[in-house]
Enzyme design. Structure first.
Site, PDB file in Angstrom:
ATOM      1  N   ILE A   1       0.830  -1.209   0.000  1.00  0.00           N
ATOM      2  CA  ILE A   1       0.000   0.000   0.000  1.00  0.00           C
ATOM      3  C   ILE A   1       0.865   1.261   0.000  1.00  0.00           C
ATOM      4  O   ILE A   1       0.604   2.216  -0.752  1.00  0.00           O
ATOM      5  CB  ILE A   1      -0.972  -0.024   1.208  1.00  0.00           C
TER       6      ILE A   1
ATOM      7  N   TYR B   1      -2.862  -9.602  16.075  1.00  0.00           N
ATOM      8  CA  TYR B   1      -2.733  -8.585  15.015  1.00  0.00           C
ATOM      9  C   TYR B   1      -3.782  -7.494  15.231  1.00  0.00           C
ATOM     10  O   TYR B   1      -3.478  -6.298  15.313  1.00  0.00           O
ATOM     11  CB  TYR B   1      -2.907  -9.221  13.625  1.00  0.00           C
TER      12      TYR B   1
ATOM     13  N   LYS C   1      -3.491  -3.424  16.504  1.00  0.00           N
ATOM     14  CA  LYS C   1      -3.998  -2.301  15.700  1.00  0.00           C
ATOM     15  C   LYS C   1      -4.999  -1.466  16.511  1.00  0.00           C
ATOM     16  O   LYS C   1      -5.013  -0.240  16.440  1.00  0.00           O
ATOM     17  CB  LYS C   1      -4.653  -2.824  14.423  1.00  0.00           C
TER      18      LYS C   1
HETATM   19  N1  LIG Z   1      -3.295  -5.185   2.607  1.00  0.00           N
HETATM   20  C1  LIG Z   1      -4.409  -5.269   3.309  1.00  0.00           C
HETATM   21  O1  LIG Z   1      -5.371  -5.926   2.902  1.00  0.00           O
HETATM   22  C2  LIG Z   1      -4.545  -4.545   4.625  1.00  0.00           C
HETATM   23  C3  LIG Z   1      -5.784  -4.628   5.296  1.00  0.00           C
HETATM   24  C4  LIG Z   1      -5.935  -3.970   6.504  1.00  0.00           C
HETATM   25  C5  LIG Z   1      -4.887  -3.216   7.023  1.00  0.00           C
HETATM   26  N2  LIG Z   1      -3.700  -3.171   6.367  1.00  0.00           N
HETATM   27  C6  LIG Z   1      -2.619  -2.347   6.959  1.00  0.00           C
HETATM   28  O2  LIG Z   1      -2.110  -1.479   5.961  1.00  0.00           O
HETATM   29  C7  LIG Z   1      -0.728  -1.270   6.162  1.00  0.00           C
HETATM   30  C8  LIG Z   1       0.039  -1.598   4.895  1.00  0.00           C
HETATM   31  O3  LIG Z   1      -0.187  -2.961   4.551  1.00  0.00           O
HETATM   32  P1  LIG Z   1       0.464  -3.664   3.291  1.00  0.00           P
HETATM   33  O4  LIG Z   1      -0.533  -4.614   2.769  1.00  0.00           O
HETATM   34  O5  LIG Z   1       1.076  -2.650   2.419  1.00  0.00           O
HETATM   35  O6  LIG Z   1       1.603  -4.525   4.018  1.00  0.00           O
HETATM   36  P2  LIG Z   1       3.129  -4.787   3.614  1.00  0.00           P
HETATM   37  O7  LIG Z   1       3.613  -5.869   4.526  1.00  0.00           O
HETATM   38  O8  LIG Z   1       3.249  -4.982   2.154  1.00  0.00           O
HETATM   39  O9  LIG Z   1       3.835  -3.423   3.998  1.00  0.00           O
HETATM   40  C9  LIG Z   1       4.282  -3.105   5.295  1.00  0.00           C
HETATM   41  C10 LIG Z   1       5.720  -2.589   5.207  1.00  0.00           C
HETATM   42  O10 LIG Z   1       6.132  -2.260   6.526  1.00  0.00           O
HETATM   43  C11 LIG Z   1       7.482  -2.663   6.710  1.00  0.00           C
HETATM   44  N3  LIG Z   1       7.662  -2.952   8.131  1.00  0.00           N
HETATM   45  C12 LIG Z   1       7.068  -3.936   8.852  1.00  0.00           C
HETATM   46  N4  LIG Z   1       7.482  -3.854  10.140  1.00  0.00           N
HETATM   47  C13 LIG Z   1       8.330  -2.797  10.215  1.00  0.00           C
HETATM   48  C14 LIG Z   1       9.057  -2.208  11.278  1.00  0.00           C
HETATM   49  N5  LIG Z   1       8.985  -2.685  12.521  1.00  0.00           N
HETATM   50  N6  LIG Z   1       9.846  -1.135  11.003  1.00  0.00           N
HETATM   51  C15 LIG Z   1       9.929  -0.638   9.738  1.00  0.00           C
HETATM   52  N7  LIG Z   1       9.248  -1.166   8.691  1.00  0.00           N
HETATM   53  C16 LIG Z   1       8.453  -2.234   8.932  1.00  0.00           C
HETATM   54  C17 LIG Z   1       7.656  -3.896   5.843  1.00  0.00           C
HETATM   55  O11 LIG Z   1       9.026  -4.067   5.422  1.00  0.00           O
HETATM   56  C18 LIG Z   1       6.706  -3.632   4.670  1.00  0.00           C
HETATM   57  O12 LIG Z   1       7.401  -3.140   3.550  1.00  0.00           O
HETATM   58  C19 LIG Z   1      -0.339  -2.112   7.366  1.00  0.00           C
HETATM   59  O13 LIG Z   1      -0.379  -1.287   8.500  1.00  0.00           O
HETATM   60  C20 LIG Z   1      -1.430  -3.152   7.430  1.00  0.00           C
HETATM   61  O14 LIG Z   1      -1.608  -3.661   8.721  1.00  0.00           O
HETATM   62  C21 LIG Z   1      -3.509  -3.804   5.174  1.00  0.00           C
END
Ligand SMILES: NC(=O)c1ccc[n+]([C@@H]2O[C@H](COP(=O)([O-])OP(=O)(O)OC[C@H]3O[C@@H](n4cnc5c(N)ncnc54)[C@H](O)[C@@H]3O)[C@@H](O)[C@H]2O)c1
Length: 334
Positions: free
Chosen positions: A12, A152, A156
């Site tokens: 995202i 998880y 959040k």
């Molecule tokens: N994709 C979905 O369907 C979805 C749904 C609900 C919520 N979310 C939330 O949206 C956000 C983005 O999700 P996404 O799908 O892009 O996930 P993703 O895992 O592709 O991206 C998260 C990024 O955060 C980085 N990261 C993780 N832990 C870290 C840390 N401790 N320090 C620094 N960097 C760190 C990772 O390297 C990764 O690139 C997240 O907060 C996720 O919980 C996503």
């Protein structure tokens, strides 16, 4: 505008940063490149962003306050969008501590940073998982959401609570979005669409949990990014409190803080989703039916009313079209 975005090597964060860079903004992208899934995919995303002069990548962990301070100094942001997190529902049963570290300690460091930097707006990624196994459909932001089913979701929800207290104490305008199953090109290899397409292409069975009796409100990535970009401009304040008979605004009475769903308001059955993938690939899937996994919920279904009232926007892309665009990307890249 100047942005500090966390999680820009993620699915995202990459798309959001790309959109903001294409519009001429300056973005410092902070990401720890964690090995939860293929780091090469994360590096490719950052390499694409690095084609823009306005992008400054910063590799560091959220838990490392000194690294965050350095990135913040470089960014001097008007707006902070916090997307980095340990994501994934199922992995939280295997490695709960990484969720506490990234999503509680890490998110606390971000809100502390916001206290020091005083951005115009702090936006945080929460999830539909905070609704737990709520039975009232669709999920509205004003519904009680106190019974999370996984660590998880609990981390959040904790982030939302911490952010409210800081918004109140230090007057930090804050929006927490609750995302609903986001999918599309450059998507996550740990999520169903990627796993299913990959399995069908390689003649492996697809694992269908809950005997297929699940449904999800799927949000196409471009719709999600549109929702985020519009909400960046809606800084929580009494002036934009929604007064409506049908929508309950979650703007706090005590702080410039609001929770907003970003989801389309249609819940697609998992078996129908599989059929769409089969039709798109022109190939049947080998189905392996499995029981419900611990922590999974049967259904997610967003009420987009508040999003629409605040931004005039509702996700548009039908799931058939979104899956088609994902498959096109997958075939070019894998
Ligand atoms: N994709 C979905 O369907 C979805 C749904 C609900 C919520 N979310 C939330 O949206 C956000 C983005 O999700 P996404 O799908 O892009 O996930 P993703 O895992 O592709 O991206 C998260 C990024 O955060 C980085 N990261 C993780 N832990 C870290 C840390 N401790 N320090 C620094 N960097 C760190 C990772 O390297 C990764 O690139 C997240 O907060 C996720 O919980 C996503």
């Amino acid at each position: 505008m100047r942005y500090l975005i966390t999680g820009t090597a993620g699915f995202i964060g990459f798309h959001l940063a790309k959109r903001l860079l294409d519009e001429g903004n300056f973005v410092v992208g902070f990401d720890g490149m964690t090995p939860y899934y293929d780091v090469a995919l994360k590096e490719k995303r950052h390499a694409i962003l690095a084609r823009s002069n306005g992008f400054k990548p910063f590799v560091g962990m959220l838990e490392d306050k000194a690294a965050l301070d350095k990135a913040a100094e470089l960014a001097d942001p008007d707006v902070i969008v916090h997307l980095a997190a340990q994501a994934g529902v199922r992995y939280s049963l295997e490695n709960p501590r990484s969720y506490v570290d990234s999503n509680i300690t890490g998110s606390f460091n971000i809100i502390e940073l916001a206290r020091a930097l005083k951005p115009k707006h702090l936006l945080l990624a929460s999830t539909s998982s905070v609704y737990g196994a709520n039975e009232k459909m669709p999920f509205a932001e004003s519904d009680k959401a106190d019974e999370q089913m996984t660590i998880y979701a609990a981390t959040k929800k904790s982030m939302e609570l911490m952010a409210h207290s800081y918004a109140h104490l230090f007057d930090i305008p804050t929006t927490a979005f609750r995302f609903f199953t986001v999918y599309g090109p450059w998507g996550r290899p740990d999520m169903a669409l990627f796993k299913f397409v990959d399995a069908v292409r390689h003649d492996r069975p697809i694992e269908i949990y809950g005997e297929g009796r699940m449904s999800r409100d799927f949000t196409y990535i471009d719709d999600l990014v549109e929702g985020i970009v519009r909400l960046i401009g809606v800084v929580p304040s009494e002036e934009n409190r929604v007064a409506s008979d049908t929508v309950v605004d979650t703007l706090s009475r005590n702080a410039p803080f609001r929770v907003v769903n970003i989801g389309g308001g249609t819940s697609v059955e998992l078996m129908h989703f599989v059929e769409i993938i089969e039709a798109t690939l022109g190939k049947p899937a080998i189905r392996k039916m499995l029981p419900m996994q611990p922590g999974d919920v049967h259904r997610t279904f967003a009420d987009p009313g508040l999003l629409v009232a605040l931004t005039g926007f509702k996700p548009q892309i039908p799931v058939e079209e979104g899956v088609r665009r994902f498959v096109e990307w997958y075939q070019e890249n894998y």
